[in-house]
Write an enzyme that holds these catalytic residues in place. Structure first.
Site, PDB file in Angstrom:
ATOM      1  N   CYS A 111     -61.692   9.954  -9.235  1.00  0.00           N
ATOM      2  CA  CYS A 111     -62.324   9.990 -10.470  1.00  0.00           C
ATOM      3  C   CYS A 111     -61.546  10.239 -11.721  1.00  0.00           C
ATOM      4  CB  CYS A 111     -63.543  11.040 -10.413  1.00  0.00           C
ATOM      5  SG  CYS A 111     -64.276  10.810  -8.919  1.00  0.00           S
ATOM      6  N   HIS A 247     -66.956  11.637 -16.709  1.00  0.00           N
ATOM      7  CA  HIS A 247     -67.144  11.241 -15.658  1.00  0.00           C
ATOM      8  C   HIS A 247     -68.585  11.480 -15.108  1.00  0.00           C
ATOM      9  CE1 HIS A 247     -66.834   9.857 -11.442  1.00  0.00           C
ATOM     10  NE2 HIS A 247     -66.727  11.141 -10.941  1.00  0.00           N
ATOM     11  N   ASN A 277     -72.180   7.128  -9.470  1.00  0.00           N
ATOM     12  CA  ASN A 277     -70.699   7.837  -9.717  1.00  0.00           C
ATOM     13  C   ASN A 277     -69.908   6.373  -9.159  1.00  0.00           C
ATOM     14  OD1 ASN A 277     -68.309   8.832  -9.245  1.00  0.00           O
ATOM     15  ND2 ASN A 277     -69.013  10.591  -8.299  1.00  0.00           N
TER      16      ASN A 277
END
Length: 320
Positions: A111, A247, A277
């Site tokens: 990520c 994020h 996500n």
């Protein structure tokens, strides 16, 4: 001489997959997902691939920047879900957009992949090895999920985001990054096992497994600390930052970071409600959403921060 972001682009699959539809697949509810994560929808690849979305995001970023493929010296793709072990996704993007002058390679920082790619692009420019770079975060996480496991499959989506970076006098003010492999077991997905004439392990498919509480604790502790570190490094005060683009993992994490930095939540744009996500794609997709909505003007100071499997993290201060 710093590197400046001069264009952004993003691409999402056509298939939207909302919580109500997900209720029919796994033992969960729209209310349960929203109350714990803030996620209401995600996009799932059906016709698309990691490469095709990366290519589309790249073309849109280049169009936004007014840069031709022949001007690119460097293409970096952050991904944990490439279509092939080799060639790299970046080399496939290079081929598709005809960027014949570019060096191309992938990185795996999960990520935080886009932030790590940004760091590498800036380093190339400081070293005189590149003038114009394309940094992409692209993922097809839906193929890595156990769609019977409600603790993971409800969280993730597919998509790609990209930015064109050019060597200029203003732009990236500072970047910090880090890794903690000792805690890497909190979020894992195994690759194919060893199989050869001497070892027979079969070809079982593995899926993403996550210790949600461990990842949450890591994020709420590490992200504000990384942001404070990069602000201190650059001499920029939190009050000077127009937007903190984090994020998009969980709305509770974002709210916690805002509180710890003593900054209003209005300075923390979010699109996880719509996209979920998207790992390395998360930050550049959000950045493109904010940019294309007209919320950024030249001279604005923003923070980008990514965090995830590895465990890895990174934060950057940019002058837009």
């Amino acid at each position: 001489m710093p590197a400046r972001m001069i264009g952004t682009g993003s691409a999402l699959p056509k298939k939207a997959f909302g919580n109500k539809e997900l209720e029919k697949l796994v033992d969960t509810t729209d209310e349960w997902i929203k109350s714990r994560t803030g996620i209401e929808n995600r996009y799932i690849a059906v016709e698309e691939s990691t490469t095709s979305m990366a290519v589309e995001a790249a073309k849109r970023a280049m169009e936004d920047a007014g840069v031709g493929a022949e001007e690119l010296d460097l293409i970096i793709v952050g991904t944990i879900s490439g279509d092939m072990c080799f060639p790299s996704t970046a080399c496939q993007v290079q081929s598709a957009i005809l960027a014949t002058n570019a060096t191309a390679f992938d990185i795996n920082a999960a990520c935080a992949g886009f932030l790590f790619g940004l760091t590498i692009a800036e380093a190339y420019m400081k070293a005189g090895m590149a003038q114009t770079a394309l940094v992409i975060g692209a993922e097809t996480l839906s193929k890595m999920m156990d769609w019977n496991d409600r603790s993971t499959c409800v969280l993730f989506g597919d998509g790609a985001g990209a930015a064109v970076i050019k060597k200029e006098e203003t732009g990236i003010e500072g970047i910090v990054q880090g890794s903690d492999g000792a805690r890497g077991g909190a979020l894992v997905c195994k690759n194919r096992p060893v199989n050869n004439p001497f070892v027979h392990n079969g070809f079982l498919t593995d899926y993403t497994k996550m210790d949600g509480q461990a990842v949450y604790k890591f994020a709420v502790q590490t992200v504000p600390r990384a942001i404070e570190e990069v602000l201190d490094k650059t001499g920029v005060k939190a009050e000077e930052i127009k937007y903190f683009l984090l994020h998009q993992a969980n709305i509770r994490i974002i709210e916690s970071v805002a509180r710890k930095l003593n900054q209003p939540i209005s300075k923390f744009p979010a699109n996880l409600q719509e996209c979920g996500n998207i790992s390395a794609g998360s930050v550049p997709i959000l950045l493109d959403f904010v940019n294309k909505s007209g919320k950024l003007v030249r001279g604005d100071k923003i923070v980008l921060a990514g965090f995830g499997a590895g465990l890895t993290w990174g934060a950057a201060v940019l002058t837009w």
